[in-house]
Scaffold this motif. Structure first.
Motif, PDB file in Angstrom:
ATOM      1  N   TRP A 166      48.176  17.363 -25.353  1.00 50.40           N
ATOM      2  CA  TRP A 166      47.414  18.502 -26.123  1.00 50.40           C
ATOM      3  C   TRP A 166      47.335  18.518 -27.162  1.00 50.40           C
ATOM      4  CZ3 TRP A 166      49.145  22.526 -29.325  1.00 50.40           C
ATOM      5  CH2 TRP A 166      48.615  23.299 -29.689  1.00 50.40           C
ATOM      6  N   SER A 167      46.504  18.534 -28.304  1.00 47.72           N
ATOM      7  CA  SER A 167      45.899  18.967 -29.573  1.00 47.72           C
ATOM      8  C   SER A 167      45.425  20.233 -29.473  1.00 47.72           C
ATOM      9  CB  SER A 167      44.995  17.655 -29.934  1.00 47.72           C
ATOM     10  OG  SER A 167      46.551  16.483 -30.096  1.00 47.72           O
ATOM     11  N   GLY A 168      45.950  21.001 -30.983  1.00 43.86           N
ATOM     12  CA  GLY A 168      45.124  22.445 -30.823  1.00 43.86           C
ATOM     13  C   GLY A 168      45.074  22.548 -32.296  1.00 43.86           C
ATOM     14  N   ALA A 169      43.416  23.209 -32.446  1.00 42.84           N
ATOM     15  CA  ALA A 169      43.050  23.578 -34.319  1.00 42.84           C
ATOM     16  C   ALA A 169      43.188  24.803 -34.903  1.00 42.84           C
ATOM     17  CB  ALA A 169      42.171  23.016 -34.916  1.00 42.84           C
TER      18      ALA A 169
ATOM     19  N   LYS B 261      56.618  29.230 -23.127  1.00 40.91           N
ATOM     20  CA  LYS B 261      56.854  28.429 -23.998  1.00 40.91           C
ATOM     21  C   LYS B 261      55.210  27.341 -24.965  1.00 40.91           C
ATOM     22  CE  LYS B 261      60.118  26.000 -21.560  1.00 40.91           C
ATOM     23  NZ  LYS B 261      61.081  24.079 -21.044  1.00 40.91           N
ATOM     24  N   GLU B 262      55.652  27.683 -26.192  1.00 40.22           N
ATOM     25  CA  GLU B 262      54.604  27.888 -26.698  1.00 40.22           C
ATOM     26  C   GLU B 262      54.553  26.602 -27.545  1.00 40.22           C
ATOM     27  OE1 GLU B 262      52.040  30.507 -29.755  1.00 40.22           O
ATOM     28  OE2 GLU B 262      54.743  30.194 -31.175  1.00 40.22           O
ATOM     29  N   ILE B 263      53.699  25.865 -27.710  1.00 39.60           N
ATOM     30  CA  ILE B 263      53.400  24.337 -28.763  1.00 39.60           C
ATOM     31  C   ILE B 263      52.164  25.208 -29.810  1.00 39.60           C
ATOM     32  CG2 ILE B 263      52.331  22.341 -28.930  1.00 39.60           C
ATOM     33  CD1 ILE B 263      53.682  21.388 -26.676  1.00 39.60           C
ATOM     34  N   LYS B 264      52.641  25.436 -31.238  1.00 34.31           N
ATOM     35  CA  LYS B 264      52.072  25.723 -32.440  1.00 34.31           C
ATOM     36  C   LYS B 264      51.018  24.384 -32.463  1.00 34.31           C
ATOM     37  CE  LYS B 264      55.594  28.847 -34.033  1.00 34.31           C
ATOM     38  NZ  LYS B 264      55.285  30.154 -33.673  1.00 34.31           N
ATOM     39  N   ALA B 265      49.784  24.674 -32.803  1.00 35.41           N
ATOM     40  CA  ALA B 265      49.235  24.704 -33.208  1.00 35.41           C
ATOM     41  C   ALA B 265      48.935  23.488 -34.412  1.00 35.41           C
ATOM     42  CB  ALA B 265      47.195  25.013 -33.132  1.00 35.41           C
ATOM     43  N   ASP B 266      47.750  22.724 -35.462  1.00 30.41           N
ATOM     44  CA  ASP B 266      48.010  21.865 -36.570  1.00 30.41           C
ATOM     45  C   ASP B 266      47.039  23.908 -37.158  1.00 30.41           C
ATOM     46  OD1 ASP B 266      49.019  19.958 -36.957  1.00 30.41           O
ATOM     47  OD2 ASP B 266      46.804  19.226 -35.201  1.00 30.41           O
ATOM     48  N   LYS B 267      47.640  24.371 -38.164  1.00 29.22           N
ATOM     49  CA  LYS B 267      46.546  25.614 -39.088  1.00 29.22           C
ATOM     50  C   LYS B 267      45.682  24.410 -39.571  1.00 29.22           C
ATOM     51  CE  LYS B 267      48.914  28.462 -37.315  1.00 29.22           C
ATOM     52  NZ  LYS B 267      48.633  28.907 -36.972  1.00 29.22           N
ATOM     53  N   GLN B 268      44.632  24.348 -39.033  1.00 30.29           N
ATOM     54  CA  GLN B 268      43.648  23.868 -40.096  1.00 30.29           C
ATOM     55  C   GLN B 268      42.116  23.514 -39.285  1.00 30.29           C
ATOM     56  OE1 GLN B 268      43.913  19.622 -41.551  1.00 30.29           O
ATOM     57  NE2 GLN B 268      44.307  18.529 -39.533  1.00 30.29           N
TER      58      GLN B 268
ATOM     59  N   SER C 251      41.528  24.405 -28.245  1.00 33.50           N
ATOM     60  CA  SER C 251      42.743  24.168 -27.469  1.00 33.50           C
ATOM     61  C   SER C 251      42.754  23.354 -27.313  1.00 33.50           C
ATOM     62  CB  SER C 251      43.445  25.347 -27.261  1.00 33.50           C
ATOM     63  OG  SER C 251      44.854  24.710 -26.095  1.00 33.50           O
ATOM     64  N   LEU C 252      43.653  21.727 -26.911  1.00 33.64           N
ATOM     65  CA  LEU C 252      42.511  20.431 -26.480  1.00 33.64           C
ATOM     66  C   LEU C 252      43.584  19.618 -25.426  1.00 33.64           C
ATOM     67  CD1 LEU C 252      40.602  18.418 -24.827  1.00 33.64           C
ATOM     68  CD2 LEU C 252      41.419  17.513 -27.394  1.00 33.64           C
ATOM     69  N   LEU C 253      43.758  20.239 -23.999  1.00 31.64           N
ATOM     70  CA  LEU C 253      44.619  20.180 -22.786  1.00 31.64           C
ATOM     71  C   LEU C 253      44.085  18.428 -22.090  1.00 31.64           C
ATOM     72  CD1 LEU C 253      47.391  20.652 -22.183  1.00 31.64           C
ATOM     73  CD2 LEU C 253      45.946  21.125 -19.777  1.00 31.64           C
TER      74      LEU C 253
END
Length: 288
Positions: A174-177, A190-197, A161-163
């Motif tokens: 933000w980006s997330g794996a 609130k939630e931001i879903k990560a890329d599922k990889q 999880s990168l902010l």
């Protein structure tokens, strides 16, 4: 009398041989125990030194404190060294911070964490990337490049999880794996879903998504790995789970960052009880 004397002598010799055999066995057991103790000490000394090396990749608290006034980092490795790690870097007006979960834990996880941390550093410093999605794309490329040199197939990597906090433009990216982002704004989580990889080998790799979050003061962001939610414990020996985790954060969101870290630590410890810790735990809280 002669027969009796021979019987006594035979019994004495048998007993003495038994005692000698027992003493020899005890001596061998003692030597083996000493050898095991020595080997265990050597292994523990090596792992303890490895912890010093791994700690060197973690950003010092003073460095984070220089750029964030209100934050906490709750970091609880399962073993002496860990697969989980946290990472931070400053580039001009942008401050990056991440919670990452490398494949495995203990010594194998720690070795993967060094590869992944180094890839993050290169993505920013060598390739001059500042877009969070592109940073994860390049990090994945570098991690795969490292492991492709192996003769055997290595599928290790990390979830992250990168902010990015852009103070000049008051923007949050933000980006997330695999690991999501939670933030509490106006008492609502609130939630931001990560890329599922993962950051690593995957069947259908796609570019990572960069999410922009509207800046608003008194918003708290939470970056975390899955170690806390996956911990078994409680009255029925079940997982802590994300619902209980989110409820805990919402309930204590108005407290100071240090108090929140203490509450998370107590909740984790109380839930785990006498059970073994199943994974590394990393939770980062940032209030803007």
């Amino acid at each position: 009398l002669l027969v009796l004397a021979l019987f006594v002598l035979k019994s004495y010799i048998a007993k003495r041989n038994h005692n000698d055999e027992l003493a020899f066995k005890n001596s061998q057991i003692s030597k083996q125990k000493q050898l095991v103790d020595e080997k265990q000490k050597e292994i523990l000394d090596s792992i303890t030194y490895a912890k010093r090396l791994q700690s060197a990749i973690l950003p010092p608290n003073d460095f984070v404190q220089k750029h964030l006034s209100k934050f906490f980092i709750y970091y609880q490795p399962k073993d002496i060294v860990a697969g989980d790690f946290y990472w931070a870097e400053k580039v001009e007006d942008k401050f990056f911070i991440a919670a990452a979960d490398s494949t495995g834990h203990g010594v194998p996880g720690a070795m993967v964490s060094v590869v992944c941390s180094n890839a993050l550093n290169r993505a920013i410093k060598e390739f001059k990337l500042t877009d969070t999605g592109k940073i994860l794309d390049k990090t994945r490329e570098l991690v795969l490049e490292t492991f492709e040199k192996s003769a055997s197939e290595v599928k290790d990597g990390m979830d992250i999880s990168l902010l990015c906090i852009d103070s000049k433009n008051q923007s949050i990216f933000w980006s997330g794996a695999n690991n999501p982002l939670w933030y509490i704004q106006d008492a609502e989580l609130k939630e931001i879903k990560a890329d599922k990889q993962p950051i690593g080998k995957t069947d259908s790799p796609k570019p990572f998504t960069t999410h922009e979050i509207k800046y608003k003061e008194n918003t708290t962001f939470y970056l975390f790995t899955d170690g806390l939610a996956d911990q078994f414990g409680g009255p029925n020996g079940k997982k802590f789970k994300y619902k209980q985790f989110s409820d805990l954060l919402i309930k204590n969101n108005n407290l100071s960052q240090k108090q929140q870290a203490d509450i998370i630590n107590k909740a984790f410890s109380d839930w785990k009880g006498d059970l073994e810790q199943v994974d590394d735990v990393c939770v980062i809280g940032i209030k803007l």
